[in-house]
Design a protein around this motif. Sequence first.
Motif, PDB file in Angstrom:
ATOM      1  N   ALA A 277     -18.868 -15.735  -7.779  1.00 51.64           N
ATOM      2  CA  ALA A 277     -19.222 -15.205  -6.463  1.00 51.64           C
ATOM      3  C   ALA A 277     -18.356 -14.003  -6.093  1.00 51.64           C
ATOM      4  CB  ALA A 277     -19.086 -16.294  -5.404  1.00 51.64           C
ATOM      5  N   ASP A 278     -17.148 -13.954  -6.609  1.00 51.38           N
ATOM      6  CA  ASP A 278     -16.239 -12.839  -6.339  1.00 51.38           C
ATOM      7  C   ASP A 278     -16.534 -11.719  -7.336  1.00 51.38           C
ATOM      8  OD1 ASP A 278     -13.952 -11.091  -6.240  1.00 51.38           O
ATOM      9  OD2 ASP A 278     -12.838 -12.698  -5.266  1.00 51.38           O
ATOM     10  N   ARG A 279     -16.935 -10.569  -6.818  1.00 48.50           N
ATOM     11  CA  ARG A 279     -17.302  -9.449  -7.694  1.00 48.50           C
ATOM     12  C   ARG A 279     -16.119  -8.966  -8.529  1.00 48.50           C
ATOM     13  NH1 ARG A 279     -21.822  -6.255  -6.080  1.00 48.50           N
ATOM     14  NH2 ARG A 279     -20.647  -4.333  -6.429  1.00 48.50           N
ATOM     15  N   ARG A 280     -14.908  -9.145  -8.028  1.00 44.42           N
ATOM     16  CA  ARG A 280     -13.742  -8.752  -8.817  1.00 44.42           C
ATOM     17  C   ARG A 280     -13.653  -9.584 -10.092  1.00 44.42           C
ATOM     18  NH1 ARG A 280      -9.013  -9.760  -4.737  1.00 44.42           N
ATOM     19  NH2 ARG A 280     -10.346 -11.600  -4.449  1.00 44.42           N
ATOM     20  N   ARG A 281     -13.930 -10.887  -9.963  1.00 44.05           N
ATOM     21  CA  ARG A 281     -13.796 -11.763 -11.134  1.00 44.05           C
ATOM     22  C   ARG A 281     -14.887 -11.499 -12.158  1.00 44.05           C
ATOM     23  NH1 ARG A 281     -12.032 -15.854  -7.272  1.00 44.05           N
ATOM     24  NH2 ARG A 281     -14.151 -16.686  -7.168  1.00 44.05           N
ATOM     25  N   TRP A 282     -16.163 -11.546 -11.723  1.00 47.81           N
ATOM     26  CA  TRP A 282     -17.194 -11.362 -12.749  1.00 47.81           C
ATOM     27  C   TRP A 282     -17.199  -9.930 -13.279  1.00 47.81           C
ATOM     28  CZ3 TRP A 282     -21.029  -7.810 -12.436  1.00 47.81           C
ATOM     29  CH2 TRP A 282     -21.548  -7.430 -11.200  1.00 47.81           C
ATOM     30  N   GLY A 283     -16.802  -8.974 -12.445  1.00 52.04           N
ATOM     31  CA  GLY A 283     -16.650  -7.612 -12.949  1.00 52.04           C
ATOM     32  C   GLY A 283     -15.557  -7.517 -13.995  1.00 52.04           C
ATOM     33  N   ALA A 284     -14.455  -8.260 -13.768  1.00 52.59           N
ATOM     34  CA  ALA A 284     -13.352  -8.264 -14.738  1.00 52.59           C
ATOM     35  C   ALA A 284     -13.781  -8.907 -16.049  1.00 52.59           C
ATOM     36  CB  ALA A 284     -12.143  -9.002 -14.162  1.00 52.59           C
ATOM     37  N   TYR A 285     -14.601  -9.957 -15.992  1.00 49.30           N
ATOM     38  CA  TYR A 285     -15.082 -10.587 -17.228  1.00 49.30           C
ATOM     39  C   TYR A 285     -15.938  -9.600 -18.027  1.00 49.30           C
ATOM     40  CZ  TYR A 285     -13.853 -14.814 -14.553  1.00 49.30           C
ATOM     41  OH  TYR A 285     -13.200 -15.754 -13.789  1.00 49.30           O
ATOM     42  N   ALA A 286     -16.851  -8.919 -17.330  1.00 46.07           N
ATOM     43  CA  ALA A 286     -17.723  -7.955 -18.016  1.00 46.07           C
ATOM     44  C   ALA A 286     -16.919  -6.781 -18.565  1.00 46.07           C
ATOM     45  CB  ALA A 286     -18.803  -7.461 -17.052  1.00 46.07           C
ATOM     46  N   ALA A 287     -16.014  -6.241 -17.739  1.00 42.99           N
ATOM     47  CA  ALA A 287     -15.211  -5.100 -18.181  1.00 42.99           C
ATOM     48  C   ALA A 287     -14.320  -5.476 -19.351  1.00 42.99           C
ATOM     49  CB  ALA A 287     -14.359  -4.583 -17.013  1.00 42.99           C
ATOM     50  N   ARG A 288     -13.758  -6.675 -19.319  1.00 43.39           N
ATOM     51  CA  ARG A 288     -12.885  -7.111 -20.409  1.00 43.39           C
ATOM     52  C   ARG A 288     -13.660  -7.219 -21.717  1.00 43.39           C
ATOM     53  NH1 ARG A 288      -7.934  -9.623 -19.616  1.00 43.39           N
ATOM     54  NH2 ARG A 288      -6.951 -10.428 -21.512  1.00 43.39           N
ATOM     55  N   ALA A 289     -14.869  -7.777 -21.657  1.00 43.88           N
ATOM     56  CA  ALA A 289     -15.676  -7.901 -22.869  1.00 43.88           C
ATOM     57  C   ALA A 289     -15.989  -6.524 -23.455  1.00 43.88           C
ATOM     58  CB  ALA A 289     -16.967  -8.662 -22.559  1.00 43.88           C
ATOM     59  N   LEU A 290     -16.378  -5.573 -22.608  1.00 44.33           N
ATOM     60  CA  LEU A 290     -16.682  -4.225 -23.083  1.00 44.33           C
ATOM     61  C   LEU A 290     -15.438  -3.540 -23.640  1.00 44.33           C
ATOM     62  CD1 LEU A 290     -18.989  -3.182 -20.122  1.00 44.33           C
ATOM     63  CD2 LEU A 290     -19.719  -3.443 -22.505  1.00 44.33           C
ATOM     64  N   TYR A 291     -14.324  -3.673 -22.934  1.00 46.69           N
ATOM     65  CA  TYR A 291     -13.080  -3.036 -23.371  1.00 46.69           C
ATOM     66  C   TYR A 291     -12.620  -3.599 -24.710  1.00 46.69           C
ATOM     67  CZ  TYR A 291      -8.505  -0.801 -22.829  1.00 46.69           C
ATOM     68  OH  TYR A 291      -7.391  -0.006 -23.007  1.00 46.69           O
ATOM     69  N   LEU A 292     -12.642  -4.931 -24.837  1.00 41.61           N
ATOM     70  CA  LEU A 292     -12.184  -5.549 -26.082  1.00 41.61           C
ATOM     71  C   LEU A 292     -13.132  -5.269 -27.235  1.00 41.61           C
ATOM     72  CD1 LEU A 292      -9.624  -7.224 -26.675  1.00 41.61           C
ATOM     73  CD2 LEU A 292     -10.107  -6.916 -24.239  1.00 41.61           C
ATOM     74  N   GLY A 293     -14.425  -5.128 -26.951  1.00 45.56           N
ATOM     75  CA  GLY A 293     -15.349  -4.753 -28.010  1.00 45.56           C
ATOM     76  C   GLY A 293     -14.988  -3.414 -28.616  1.00 45.56           C
ATOM     77  N   ALA A 294     -14.652  -2.446 -27.752  1.00 43.00           N
ATOM     78  CA  ALA A 294     -14.241  -1.133 -28.239  1.00 43.00           C
ATOM     79  C   ALA A 294     -12.917  -1.213 -28.987  1.00 43.00           C
ATOM     80  CB  ALA A 294     -14.133  -0.158 -27.071  1.00 43.00           C
ATOM     81  N   MET A 295     -11.960  -1.983 -28.467  1.00 38.89           N
ATOM     82  CA  MET A 295     -10.644  -2.040 -29.076  1.00 38.89           C
ATOM     83  C   MET A 295     -10.648  -2.756 -30.421  1.00 38.89           C
ATOM     84  SD  MET A 295      -8.787  -0.191 -27.300  1.00 38.89           S
ATOM     85  CE  MET A 295      -7.410  -0.513 -28.391  1.00 38.89           C
ATOM     86  N   MET A 296     -11.439  -3.822 -30.567  1.00 41.03           N
ATOM     87  CA  MET A 296     -11.503  -4.475 -31.865  1.00 41.03           C
ATOM     88  C   MET A 296     -12.097  -3.546 -32.910  1.00 41.03           C
ATOM     89  SD  MET A 296     -10.772  -6.931 -33.801  1.00 41.03           S
ATOM     90  CE  MET A 296     -10.108  -8.100 -32.625  1.00 41.03           C
ATOM     91  N   GLY A 297     -13.107  -2.768 -32.510  1.00 34.91           N
ATOM     92  CA  GLY A 297     -13.647  -1.762 -33.422  1.00 34.91           C
ATOM     93  C   GLY A 297     -12.602  -0.719 -33.784  1.00 34.91           C
ATOM     94  N   PHE A 298     -11.778  -0.339 -32.812  1.00 31.23           N
ATOM     95  CA  PHE A 298     -10.701   0.620 -33.064  1.00 31.23           C
ATOM     96  C   PHE A 298      -9.751   0.093 -34.142  1.00 31.23           C
ATOM     97  CE2 PHE A 298      -6.172   1.163 -31.951  1.00 31.23           C
ATOM     98  CZ  PHE A 298      -5.995   2.488 -32.310  1.00 31.23           C
ATOM     99  N   PHE A 299      -9.278  -1.137 -34.007  1.00 35.87           N
ATOM    100  CA  PHE A 299      -8.360  -1.695 -34.998  1.00 35.87           C
ATOM    101  C   PHE A 299      -9.025  -1.821 -36.370  1.00 35.87           C
ATOM    102  CE2 PHE A 299      -6.183  -3.463 -31.162  1.00 35.87           C
ATOM    103  CZ  PHE A 299      -4.964  -2.845 -31.382  1.00 35.87           C
TER     104      PHE A 299
END
Length: 473
Positions: A277-299
């Motif tokens: 219900a808190d947009r900060r939380r679900w936004g953080a989950y989505a942003a984290r998944a996108l960010y980590l997807g890019a970073m794992m590809g980087f490594f």
Amino acid sequence: MTTTATSTRAPAAPAATQATGPAHPRAILAVILVSYFLILLDNSVIFTGLPSIAAALRLDATGLSWVQDAYTLVFGGLLLLGARLGDLLGRRRVFVAGLAVFVTASFLVGVAPTGWWLIAARAVQGVGAAVVAPSALSLLTASFPAGPQRSRAVAWYAATAGIGASLGLLVGGAAAQWVSWRAGFFINVPLGIAMAVLAPRYLPAVERQRGRFDVTGAAAATLAVAALVFGVLESVDRGWASPVVLVALAGSAVLFVVLVLHERRAEQPIMPLHLFADRRRWGAYAARALYLGAMMGFFFFTTQLMQGVLGFTAFQAGLGFLPMTAVNFAVATAVPRLTARVGDATMLVAGVVLTLAGMAWLAQVDQSSSYATAVALPMVLIGAGQGLAFAPLTSFGIAGAHAADAGAASGLVNTAHQLGTAAGLAVLVAASSSAVDLTGRVSTALSWGTGLLVACLVVAVAVIVPAERRSRA
């Protein structure tokens, strides 16, 4: 079938202690961060040792991929279950039990005589990691009161998340070149045992929650996440149109629907829907998944670039990540002071922008590129971006969550982390498969990684920042 946990209350802390924080903050932080680091280490230590593993255990490409995928699949699939177990059985007790499983499995990996043994032991490692990871973050939240102390603790937790992967590559490369690929896993044994011994002495005995175990929710969550991770991982070798992949992804979608419908009416859900219900939380989950997807590809792809194009050894490739690691660490240690000045939202946007700029620069690599200008300098931007972004991504993922939901919120943070790494890497591998040479594959993959970071920035600016401003107002 349900299980009921009885409530055991720790002695109430004096009011002064509650106000000023724990009696041994450094010891608590050390136990939590070292344990969490061991899990992150084993997510990447395997990369630089894969050629040695293939030669020693006679594994083909498929078997070699399952050495990593078995860990990722089980880890990601059991995270929500591991978080709920901590709530019901006691987070400290579950944390120590998870460490025991992880350490035992690490020893079994180190002595593996055959490929099937190694893959099975990696899966057991995933079980231990799925218990330790959410317990670590929820114990950190319970140990440090909201405010500057928790901000500093979360910043150190985020710094550990940021540098764990790159140090894993360095440790794995050094072990593979000078000792054996097995040495990278034996490191876990004495450190893990030490943390398991120290945990009961220093970590708080957080009160258990009185309640029943949500068996239906646990089964649906575990199978839904596992099916999604399996489908994404298999798409790398089989392609997205494969019947196996399509069935796995469709099954995952059905299970997620079943999970949501069940959790809406469950008395004590394993994944409380009000956390979204808190947009900060679900936004953080989505942003984290996108960010980590890019970073794992980087490594994944930068390691290949340094070894396959620039001619680095496994150990040199690990050292090649030091510009990013050093800057990441330096920036992450300054995060508490920056948070007090500019706030988490500004830091998150700045961190994603810096990471995006570094990734876009690195994606321009070609056959004539040098390490200094084409790899090291972009890594400085990526390291600074990681140092700024991880702490707010973690803070927003647990923002405003009640104590009773700390385990579930921590589980969702780590689930987004694992789903992002698995899905992101699969997408980047598939996207780069048509390139004619290694340099082309790396450039294409990192260009797609830049796209993931653009999407992450959109989520941060359009969802998290406005929600944070409303919360402060």
